[in-house]
Design a protein around this motif. Sequence first.
Motif, PDB file in Angstrom:
ATOM      1  N   GLY A  84      12.983  -1.901  -5.266  1.00 20.45           N
ATOM      2  CA  GLY A  84      11.805  -1.053  -5.409  1.00 20.45           C
ATOM      3  C   GLY A  84      11.961  -0.081  -6.551  1.00 20.45           C
ATOM      4  N   GLN A  87       8.881   1.457  -8.193  1.00 16.89           N
ATOM      5  CA  GLN A  87       8.179   2.334  -7.280  1.00 16.89           C
ATOM      6  C   GLN A  87       8.931   3.641  -7.065  1.00 16.89           C
ATOM      7  OE1 GLN A  87       5.285   2.589  -5.934  1.00 16.89           O
ATOM      8  NE2 GLN A  87       5.950   4.403  -4.844  1.00 16.89           N
TER       9      GLN A  87
ATOM     10  N   THR C 214       2.269  -1.606  -5.085  1.00 19.41           N
ATOM     11  CA  THR C 214       2.912  -0.361  -4.689  1.00 19.41           C
ATOM     12  C   THR C 214       2.073   0.805  -5.182  1.00 19.41           C
ATOM     13  OG1 THR C 214       4.115  -0.271  -6.744  1.00 19.41           O
ATOM     14  CG2 THR C 214       5.165  -1.449  -4.944  1.00 19.41           C
ATOM     15  N   GLU C 587       5.199   0.738  -0.434  1.00 20.94           N
ATOM     16  CA  GLU C 587       5.617  -0.465  -1.129  1.00 20.94           C
ATOM     17  C   GLU C 587       4.639  -1.620  -0.985  1.00 20.94           C
ATOM     18  OE1 GLU C 587       8.824  -0.942  -2.550  1.00 20.94           O
ATOM     19  OE2 GLU C 587       9.556   1.085  -2.222  1.00 20.94           O
ATOM     20  N   ARG C 589       4.156  -3.780   1.499  1.00 17.05           N
ATOM     21  CA  ARG C 589       4.692  -5.024   2.058  1.00 17.05           C
ATOM     22  C   ARG C 589       3.825  -5.420   3.245  1.00 17.05           C
ATOM     23  NH1 ARG C 589      10.183  -5.727   1.096  1.00 17.05           N
ATOM     24  NH2 ARG C 589      10.910  -4.305  -0.504  1.00 17.05           N
TER      25      ARG C 589
END
Lengths: 120, 313, 855
Positions: A84, A87, C214, C587, C589
């Motif tokens: 990630g 992000q 995201t 995120e 998901r």
Amino acid sequence: MQVVGFSPMLNAIAGLIVWAAHFLLVYGAQATVCWRGLAGATLWGQPLVPAIVLGLTALGLVAVALIGGRAWRRLHSGLASQEGEEQSQFTLWMSLAVTLMAALAMVWEAVPVLILPPCG
Amino acid sequence: MNLQSAMHPAGPDGERIAALSWLLFGGGGAIFVLVMVLVLVAVVGGRWERRLLGSRRAIVVGGIAFPVVVLTALLLHTLGLARAIGLPLAGGEPPLRIEVVGHQFWWEMRYPGTLPDGGIVTANEIRIPTGRDVMLEVTSADVIHSLWIPALHGKIDMIPGLVNHRRIRADEPGVLRGQCTEFCGAQHAMMAFYVMAQTPEDFAAWLDQQRLPAAEPDRPILALGRQVFGAAGCGGCHAVRGTEWNARIGPDLTHVGSRLSLGAGVLENHRGTLAGWIAGSQDLKPGNRMPSFAAALDGQELRAVAAWLESLK
Amino acid sequence: MTPPDTAGDALRHDAPLPNPLPRPPDELPRLERIWRSPRGWAFPWTEVNNNWIGVLYLGTAGLFCVLAVILSLLMRAQLAVPGNDLLDQETYNQVFTTHGTMMMFLFAVPAVEALGVYLLPAMLAARDLPFPRLSAYAYWAYAVGGLGFFTSLFFGLAPNGGWFMYPPLTSHEYSPGINADFWLLGIGFIEISAIAGAVEIVVGILRNRAPGMTLARMPLFAWAMLVFAVMIIFAFPAVIWATVLLELERAFDWPFFLPDRGGDPLLRQHLFWFFGHPEVYIIFLPAAGAVSMIVPAMVQTRMVGYGLVAMALVATGFLSFGLWVHHMYATGIPSLSLAFFSGASFAVSVPTGIQVFAWIATIASGKPKLHVPMLFVFGFLFIFVLGGLTGVMVAIVPFDWQAHDTYFIVAHLHYVLIGGMVFPLLAGLYYWAPSAAGWRLSVRLGKWVFWLLFLGVNLTFFPMHISGLIGMPRRVWTYPEGMGLEVWNMLSTASAAVSALGVLLLLVDLARNFRMSPGGPADNPFNAATLEWLPQGNYAARSIPRITSREPLWDQPDLAEQVRQGRHFLPGTVTGLRETLVTSPVEARPQYVAIIPGPAWAHFIAALCTAGFFLSLTVKLLWLAGIFGTVAVSAILYWLWTGTDLGPVVDRADIGGGLCLPVYVSGPDSVSWWAMVVLLLVDGTVFACLGFTHAFLWLSNGDAQWPPPGMGVPEVAFPLGSLALLAGCAGLLWLAGRLLRQGRARAMGGVVLLALPLFLLALGLDLHAVWQAGIRPTLHAFGAATFANQFWQGLHGLMVATMALYLAARAFAGLIDPVRRITFDNVRIFWLYALAQAAAGLCLTHLLPRALGTG
């Protein structure tokens, strides 16, 4: 739990939450002191209103410095998790930028206390 | 010369604010032109200029650094100005106090301490001596109004249950206009007043005149007017000092003949307009609190009462 | 429910596409059938799909805008010459009040909310927002209530106290008619409808994004709408509370704002502007977000400074709450207090500067084409920058003392709102119309509309800066000759006619060229980069794309085709019901497949009756209000009973890419849990306003009047008794949760029925305590504030009672079990909140006066 994933968002706005608390406390304290007719009161030998406002501002600046510093270190430590990365870089960067904004706002709001009378 | 303009100041505070205004217009105008030029460059500029402008750095410089510098300077400047406006002006004399009470839709002005048992009460005009600080102590008897004499200073709200202060000062003798600026109901638009700045000597003379009770009628038509005033019930709302009438619902009429306007800045003040106002106040200023008396008074009575009121100089 | 670990792999940009070709032949027809709009007489009343509701919503907002524009033309005609008598003072006052109220509450906020409802699902590649019926309910309540409100003008009953409705002018003594009530009740519930929309938008943006989108890749419009919706959640409660207080004062003579009985008119101003200033940014931010979408598409390049702009949106959202006294500079507040707000006003202009320079930078780094939307963007920059600069001016206290409540402010606010909201909205209309209608609006007419509006608006409002400074106050129905105002007013009026022509041409363009075409175009006429330009149906994108960047349509060139073929996630329907994918907030998901409701009548009837309830209250037809209220609540309960908490319809849903997701989750992963928490933020903010009411009135009255002579503070035994009852109730709720976990749902229902009386008893005991201590609401603001607390707690008693009985009924009907427990979870969160709020309310009544030493 994915809700844990919410905390980067809180980190990102933490600086502005400090600003909000600072603003309400500064305004609330000054208004209360003036309504209660305590314009001339002192705190540890200092005039009450400037002492409160400057004290709260110092506290607020320390708080955003801690938040911003933490974001800065994590941003430059390369510890942002592999998958990630984009992000977490983004939220860390935002956290940092937001603290600068909050610091600016707090300083601009505190400056008047050095120039204007506390309740006039 | 415009009597009600923030850009035509007639006192030190008005001048300070007007100077600030010009600074803001100049600076704001320059920034506006600059930003528009940048937009233009972004569209039609050369490759080099556009590359310079099309970067994150341009945002940081133009959108953050520039405003922070300009606004910090402006903040310090305006705080200094706000501080100066709050301080007494040079002159030494304590400020003259004038109480102003807002009513739907007129103004009551009181000069405390000018009479042994209180002060003179007038309406819809503020007379002040030149060169001296005047402290207006404003409040309201009903809804919120706001007092604005743009040539002298900015607004101050008149809020029931609260007394607000606004210090004014006029440099030169002259007449200025003020108006209510907080929406206060049907005739908010017709709630104005005049400010007459006079030399200290003229002001003192005016004050002496105002201290006197209403003059006794010295002609039959005036005596008739006074009688009609009572018979028509005018005394139920109005006070005339020196007579049996002392109600406080409408303006004090003790020296109504000396005033600059009728109906809170709506009409000039002379016998004709007085008669017109009494007969048809609801046509001239619909929704105000004074009934029209056209049906209650015949022509003779109307002329008489107007003549009597005009004589109350 | 932890999502499968495979999610990370399936979302990598180099992973194979989630679903293989060929797709089963019945997959697409089935999807289309399930998402089909209702036909015939059921349309559009039962429709809930965001495409239709969004466009209806926008159209209705546009209608209110046109009506309000007509009112403004009436005002301009009246002010064309001094001493005009086209409108009398009463009509004029109603017209300007209605104009401002409609523009703010019936046009601006609903229009941007509508834009969000319409665009967000497509932009995030969600099938729909998570609560479509809530959107539809909010829309219908708004449309019916707004029309009812506007009609009051034809009967001379429209509000006439200004859109800010300051008491005492709007108190019963000075406004005895029902005009003011039309504002308070008519607009009050439309505010509730705005909140419903905001809840939907917050949860939708945080939980319904395409996998891989995201926060760092979210379109800036979504960032703006997120900030917008969160701002509504914290700003609107203040105006709702201010409305409640004023209506309580008018209806029951509780003197919150009447100084002769301890009230304070400034209380209303603080509450109103705590809403009113953020409101300006609430309107502006979504428009700015739209500009940040349009500019990159117009110049065919990525947004420069994406992060800075996102930060600026968030910072604006916060800082704009520090400006409310900005509107109260002339109220006599100490100059130091004013300076705090001046400082905050300066601070909020920095993020706006960032956005302006980000747009300029983006334009500079691309190749601008002068499409119609781009023209409106340039117009926006011109008008808005000017309005922003005058905004800095009025943030400066001494200057504002002159400008305040004059035509200078009228000029400033119209520059900000028309520049900052209407021009971006028009840019958006010309930009996004092809996504709804299949083809572009007329380029030729569009250019005419732009130039007429641009010139008309500037020439109407620029002169007002001057007329204001040379002495023209706001809200005057006429002005005298000889003050130098004639020429500026005539110019404004003449130019207003030019703008009106522009509006007319726009309507012509829309009438000729805009037809809704469900099924959508496969076209991306401006070659834009974001997902709303994917091929769309009522179900949004055929399959939900996996996103790997901020500009997916530019970086994943085959994306449109892949999505249409169904090669991305959830290409059909798993349960045979309408579904959408729920993802994690940061995120994105995939977490579960949420079932969402389809067309129905219940929300429409509920909306109609909600509007009917408030309008009947306004005209004081209490029996009719009773009928409407009962039907509305019944319809909502029916809608909940039949349409929500369906439980795990199927065990698992295979959405492709190896992801097998649940179709039902409860607890903090579920969207309904989030919605409830967001709602409680609203509720908590109202309660904070109640606390502020107490603190403010105490300061304003001073210790000697708090409580005033004759009113005491009840014996301490009373609040202790109430607290014990509240604690007992909390204990029973804990027990109920335990029983449910053990699978004893019916026993849980029984315990809930035991807990309810304890709660109601606690509230009743406090009411008794207050009454026997001599506290009366009508005698003094202290009593009024105390009873405002009682009122608020009582309202929660009523809500908790409804919810508890509903929960028990569900439990006894066998519709709740240890898995299928969303109803229980939501009722419990709300109830626990109500218990905490009741305890805090006890502190306000019993602890505050004691702590101050005044009790």
